[in-house]
Every structure is written in C-alpha cells, then in structure tokens.
Design an enzyme around this catalytic site. Structure first.
Site, PDB file in Angstrom:
ATOM      1  N   HIS A 186      -2.914   6.996   2.161  1.00 46.30           N
ATOM      2  CA  HIS A 186      -3.433   5.724   1.657  1.00 46.30           C
ATOM      3  C   HIS A 186      -4.837   5.507   2.205  1.00 46.30           C
ATOM      4  CE1 HIS A 186      -4.185   1.582   0.980  1.00 46.30           C
ATOM      5  NE2 HIS A 186      -3.888   1.195   2.209  1.00 46.30           N
ATOM      6  N   CYS A 232       0.800  -1.220   0.000  1.00 44.89           N
ATOM      7  CA  CYS A 232       0.000   0.000   0.000  1.00 44.89           C
ATOM      8  C   CYS A 232       0.841   1.282   0.000  1.00 44.89           C
ATOM      9  CB  CYS A 232      -0.948   0.002   1.192  1.00 44.89           C
ATOM     10  SG  CYS A 232      -2.031  -1.445   1.259  1.00 44.89           S
ATOM     11  N   ASN A 253     -10.361   0.014  -0.444  1.00 48.44           N
ATOM     12  CA  ASN A 253      -8.906   0.035  -0.285  1.00 48.44           C
ATOM     13  C   ASN A 253      -8.294  -0.636  -1.510  1.00 48.44           C
ATOM     14  OD1 ASN A 253      -6.224  -0.612   0.331  1.00 48.44           O
ATOM     15  ND2 ASN A 253      -6.652  -1.040   2.484  1.00 48.44           N
TER      16      ASN A 253
END
Length: 329
Positions: free
Chosen positions: A251, A123, A285
């Site tokens: 993120h 990520c 996500n």
C-alpha cells in the site's frame, strides 16, 4: 436426516486475468498545497515522499472512477462485461453507504445482474477483496470477478489540515479474477490477513467536521514494525520464500514505510533486485486504490512483466491488514 446439498463445481484456484486503472486529470503539486497550508515541497517529500497527487473535480464521482478502471481491466482481460458475474468494490469513501458502489458500477460497465457488494477494509481493502474474489472462484460461487479499489478521499479531507491534505488523493484500480484450469495456472496465493482493533482511533473520521484524521507517528511505528511479518506470512502460505518475489507492491501510504517494509523483507532473504512500487511519489495515498494503481502503472512502465511473482500487502484504518502473492497477468 439432513438433505444432501449439491455444490457448485470449484476450480483448482484463481488467477488475475487483467488490470486497469483510472486517475483524475487534475494534478495538485506540493507547491500548490503550500499556497494554502504551512508546508513546502521539501517538507512533504522528506516526510512522505510525495511530489504530486491527483484530485477529482466535484462532478467526477467515485463510481465514475470505479467504472472506468473496471472497464479497462475487463478489456485487458480479453473478456466482456457480460462474462463478469460478480463485482466487488473496495472503498471507504462513498458519500453515502446506500446505494453501494458495486451495483452502480456493474450497471455502468454493462455487467448483467452480477452479484455486487462493497467491502470496507480501508487501505487494505483491495487485498481483502482480491482474497474474497479468489475464494469465490475457487469454491465455484463465481466464474469471473471484477475487483475494484476506488476512493475519492478529497471529499473527506480538511484542506486546512496539513497532516492529511498533503497525503491523500483520488483514483481507482481494478483486476479481473478468473479460474485457473489446473494447479500450474494458479496465480493468487492464500490471503494473510488480520486486524488491530485496539488501535482503531489511530485513523478515523472526526464527527465534528466529517474529515479524515490520523495519528501519523503511531501509524508509522505500527506499519514499519508489523507489516513485514504479514508479508512474510503471505509468502509462506503460498509455499514460497522471500527470494521468489520479483516485485513488491505495498500500500502506498508513505514512501518511508514502503522502503522500511522492503528493507525488512531483504533482511529475511528477499533479493536486492526485487523491484518495489513507489507510485506514491506521483499518485499520493489513494487508500484501497493504491495497490492496483501501482501494479498497473508498473506494468505499463515495463517494471513488472507477465508471469512475474508479485507480493501485495495492504494496511490501514481499522487497523486492518492483508497480503497475498500473485502472478502478474
């Protein structure tokens, strides 16, 4: 006596020239997931802040998504594919490590024999790749670098595990990085990065089913306490203060983590009117794709404008983390 090597002429720094993104058309809502696993729209919204996410069909590959996002970023930059001499794809979800995604993507978009490699920092991957691209340009090793964060996380999920299937999604985001002609045009600050390998088991792929697994509470505690200092270090290394930041794009892991990082930065002097990315609500996500997706979406919505100062910070499996300050193209 050692030979005297000739080095490529460098640049004062680098800047982002253009942005692009791509998401699959298929929208999966919380109610859709509740038909398969024991969950609800309210439960998901309260814990991670997600309302819906995009999931790619079987015939849409990671390289397909990376190529589309990359082509859009090149168009936005005003360059052509032949101007790109390096392609970096940040990803942790290629179905196989060989061949890499970058070379395939470069061929798809029409770049002529560029340097091409994948980078896996999960990520945090986009920030790692952006920092690498910036330094390549500054050193004179590259002129124009296409940086892509692309993930097809749906291929790596146990769709009966509600701790992961409600969170992760698919997509790609990209940026073209080029040279700044003088110090006043520099638009990418130094990268502040690091890792916590002692917590590598917190996010991992289980060998028994090849599915992503994470220790949610451990990751939440780590991210809400350790990431704001990384963001502050990125600001300091750029010679700025928290009050200089117009937009925060962390993120998109969990809306509560995003809000916690923003709160800690405001406690250190960031402005109350600092805009904060919340793309996770409608994108889920998307790991390395989440930061460029969020930035491109915010720009399209008018929530970030050309010339504004943007703080990026990524964090995830490894555990790895990275951040830098950039100027929105």
């Amino acid at each position: 006596m050692s030979p005297a090597f000739r080095l490529a002429p460098g640049a004062p720094g680098a800047r982002i020239l253009g942005l692009g993104s791509f998401q699959p058309e298929n929208v999966v809502t919380n109610d859709d997931l509740a038909e398969r696993v024991e969950t609800s729209d309210q439960w998901i919204r309260e814990r991670v802040g997600i309302a819906e996410r995009r999931i790619a069909p079987a015939d849409l590959s990671l390289v397909d998504m990376a190529s589309e996002a990359g082509a859009r970023a090149i168009k936005d930059s005003g360059l052509t594919a032949s101007d790109v001499d390096t392609v970096i794809v940040a990803t942790c979800t290629m179905p196989n490590p060989i061949p890499n995604a970058a070379a395939q993507t470069a061929a798809r978009i029409g770049a002529t024999a560029p340097g091409a490699f994948d980078l896996n920092a999960a990520c945090a991957g986009f920030c790692y790749a952006l920092g690498t691209a910036s330094d390549l340009v500054r050193a004179g090793s590259a002129q124009n670098v296409l940086v892509i964060g692309a993930e097809k996380l749906s291929d790596w999920l146990d769709w009966d595990d509600r701790s992961t299937c409600i969170i992760f999604a698919d997509g790609a985001g990209a940026a073209v990085v080029g040279a700044a002609s003088n110090t006043e045009q520099v638009g990418i600050g130094p990268v502040a990065w690091g890792s916590a390998g002692d917590m590598s088991d917190a996010i991992r792929v289980l060998p028994e089913n090849n599915a992503l697994h994470q220790e949610g509470q451990a990751v939440f505690r780590w991210a809400t306490t350790k990431i704001a200092p990384v963001a502050l270090r990125a600001i300091e290394q750029a010679g700025l203060t928290p009050a200089d930041i117009d937009v925060l794009v962390p993120h998109q892991a969990n809306l509560r983590i995003v809000e916690a990082v923003a709160k800690r930065l405001r406690a250190k002097g960031a402005r109350e009117d600092m805009r904060v990315a919340d793309d996770i609500v409608y994108s889920g996500n998307t790991s390395s794709a989440s930061i460029p997706l969020a930035l491109d979406h915010m720009r399209a919505e008018g929530r970030v404008r050309k010339g504004e100062t943007v703080l990026l910070v990524g964090f995830g499996a490894g555990l790895s983390y990275a951040g830098q300050v950039v100027v929105c193209p």
